[in-house]
Design a protein around this motif. Structure first.
Motif, PDB file in Angstrom:
ATOM      1  N   UNK A   1       0.871  -1.182   0.000  1.00 37.81           N
ATOM      2  CA  UNK A   1       0.000   0.000   0.000  1.00 37.81           C
ATOM      3  C   UNK A   1       0.904   1.226   0.000  1.00 37.81           C
ATOM      4  N   UNK A   2       0.655   2.154  -0.920  1.00 38.81           N
ATOM      5  CA  UNK A   2       1.469   3.375  -0.984  1.00 38.81           C
ATOM      6  C   UNK A   2       0.603   4.590  -0.678  1.00 38.81           C
ATOM      7  N   UNK A   3       1.176   5.557   0.027  1.00 42.36           N
ATOM      8  CA  UNK A   3       0.477   6.776   0.436  1.00 42.36           C
ATOM      9  C   UNK A   3       1.395   7.980   0.219  1.00 42.36           C
ATOM     10  N   UNK A   4       0.781   9.123  -0.046  1.00 43.31           N
ATOM     11  CA  UNK A   4       1.527  10.380  -0.029  1.00 43.31           C
ATOM     12  C   UNK A   4       0.850  11.320   0.963  1.00 43.31           C
ATOM     13  N   UNK A   5       1.632  11.848   1.897  1.00 43.86           N
ATOM     14  CA  UNK A   5       1.113  12.757   2.924  1.00 43.86           C
ATOM     15  C   UNK A   5       1.761  14.130   2.781  1.00 43.86           C
ATOM     16  N   UNK A   6       0.956  15.162   3.005  1.00 42.54           N
ATOM     17  CA  UNK A   6       1.464  16.528   2.983  1.00 42.54           C
ATOM     18  C   UNK A   6       1.248  17.113   4.386  1.00 42.54           C
ATOM     19  N   UNK A   7       2.347  17.385   5.093  1.00 45.20           N
ATOM     20  CA  UNK A   7       2.269  17.826   6.494  1.00 45.20           C
ATOM     21  C   UNK A   7       1.704  19.254   6.560  1.00 45.20           C
ATOM     22  N   UNK A   8       0.794  19.485   7.509  1.00 45.94           N
ATOM     23  CA  UNK A   8       0.147  20.797   7.657  1.00 45.94           C
ATOM     24  C   UNK A   8       0.653  21.510   8.919  1.00 45.94           C
TER      25      UNK A   8
END
Lengths: 132, 346
Positions: free
Chosen positions: B302-309
């Motif tokens: 499973x691959x994910x991309x996260x953008x930190x806020x």
């Protein structure tokens, strides 16, 4: 010896989340929960109260010959914990028994309390871990 | 569109450690060769009263503390593990009650070797995105076992991580995807104490193929390249596999470095890539983009991309850092390890 499943189920909220009671009239807290305030008596008003579980070791002993269901855990410490929010509670103190001392700060941790053999129910609840 | 993702995260690693030297001493192996081969120094060992459920509860408490939400607003709880204490009775029932999540709650246990926790995250994300629930709690936790004397014994360890998925996130989930095939590289039959594996077959056609394909699928969907990410996290069966996979995909050692908790705690299976992610989040800055690719034998990634806020700043210190759990440790010898892991049949 196994612990009755219905009995364990009835105690779950106490064991999992330290739900006791308090008297809204005098603010005395109770664990295990009481449904009557011995000080205020008829004027008492009992309501549920959740303890954070933080406190300090008031006294303890080390169990080396355990009762049925706890044999695999020896040696382990059982203590009386003075809770920050009032009242004292008895419970297991996890980890190395040689590190346990009276007065040391403790925090609650969720652990296996006992298991009823290889095929029975596993009973869970709060124990205490030394801080730091 | 409202931003969705990780609202709160929490880690937990048991205190005990056993070193590669100690295990190698018992089996007459050369510790230095094994440490160099695996890229692992020591691994975590659960106490005698710890299991997947207790680890999940501790990680879950930390995730809820960071999220700062009422536990009763969580609408779904999914616990991923390959070491659920019961064959029949969901771990999630105990975890939900212990975390006081209430009864208006969807619960299921997941099992997909080491990627059951990320599969749980995907389900929570789907339910939140569809508007069915406000928050979902996804947990990956394990107390994995390696057969005595097997190479797995040097790495199979215990730990877990939990994630509250919902709106107003500290890390926005940009997108997720999976790559799945029928590849039998590692398995455990019902009733068997220890898993079996295909030795070198667990590498190229299994771990590397799935991790690479899932990551490339994700990059393609987002139109991104490795250089667009601040940090990358891959499943860590040992210290070598993620390093080689990252290099093959074009990620630099600096992007991977912080995630490599495996060197000091071993492979926590369903908690493995997730504890890498919690350690990266502990040091992340607003604007950072993080890649996460898990791997579960059987096999899938499973691959994910996260953008930190900006939310990371105010929520990060509301629970213990992953590093605090890694550093709070006590070493044990092999005899104690055998007792704690119930390897002696009496």
């Amino acid at each position: 010896m196994v612990e009755s499943v219905p009995l364990s189920w009835r105690l779950q909220r106490q064991r999992y989340n330290l739900i006791g009671t308090r008297c809204a009239t005098c603010d005395e807290r109770f664990f295990p929960p009481r449904n009557f305030c011995p000080s205020c008596r008829r004027k008492g008003k009992i309501e549920p109260f959740q303890f954070s579980g933080r406190g300090s070791v008031e006294s303890f002993t080390v169990i080396r010959v355990a009762p049925s269901g706890f044999e695999s855990q020896t040696p382990y410490a059982v203590g009386i914990i003075k809770l920050d929010e009032g009242t004292s509670i008895s419970g297991q103190i996890v980890g190395d028994v040689t590190r346990v001392e009276m007065g040391k700060r403790v925090r609650p941790v969720f652990r296996r309390i006992r298991e009823d053999g290889k095929e029975g129910v596993i009973h869970y609840g709060v124990k205490w871990a030394l801080e730091g | 569109m409202t931003s969705l993702g990780i609202v709160g995260y929490g880690a937990y690693v048991p205190r005990f450690r056993i070193s590669v030297e100690e295990i190698a001493r018992v089996w007459g192996e050369d510790a230095e060769t094994i440490k160099n081969g695996l890229g692992v120094q020591e691994k975590s060992v659960p106490d005698k009263d710890e299991d997947t459920i207790t680890i999940a509860v501790e990680a879950g408490k930390n995730a809820l503390a960071r999220a700062g939400i009422s536990p009763r607003t969580v609408g779904a709880l999914y616990v991923g593990s390959e070491s659920h204490p019961y064959a029949v009775k969901p771990s999630g029932t105990v975890v939900g009650e212990a975390l006081d999540l209430g009864t208006d709650l969807m619960v299921a246990d997941f099992e997909f070797a080491c990627k059951a926790g990320t599969a749980a995250m995907q389900c929570c994300y789907g339910l939140v995105k569809a508007g069915v629930i406000d928050y979902g709690l996804a947990i990956g936790a394990d107390t994995s076992q390696g057969r005595p004397g097997d190479m797995l014994e040097y790495t199979a360890s215990a730990g877990g991580a939990a994630f509250v998925i919902g709106k107003d996130p500290l890390a926005e989930l940009e997108t997720t995807c999976s790559y799945t095939t029928d590849t039998s590289d590692f398995w455990r039959r019902e009733g068997a104490d220890y898993p079996s594996h295909g030795a070198r077959f667990t590498g190229k056609p299994a771990y590397f193929h799935h991790v690479t394909q899932a990551t490339q699928l994700l990059l393609g969907k987002l139109g991104l390249k490795p250089a667009d990410f601040t940090a990358a996290v891959f499943h860590m069966p040992n210290g070598k596999f993620p390093t080689a996979a990252a290099a093959g995909l074009g990620f630099t050692p600096a992007q991977l470095e912080r995630s490599l908790v495996v060197r000091r705690i071993g492979n926590t299976y369903s908690g493995s890539s997730l504890l890498g992610l919690t350690n990266v989040l502990d040091a992340a800055k607003p604007g950072d983009r993080i890649l996460l690719t898990s791997y579960g034998s059987g096999a899938g990634s499973d691959a994910f991309s996260f953008l930190v806020t900006d939310r990371i700043i105010e929520r990060r210190d509301k629970a213990p850092a992953t590093e605090a759990y890694i550093q709070d440790k006590q070493h044990i010898d092999y005899g104690t390890y055998v007792r704690l892991r119930r390897k002696l049949k009496v």
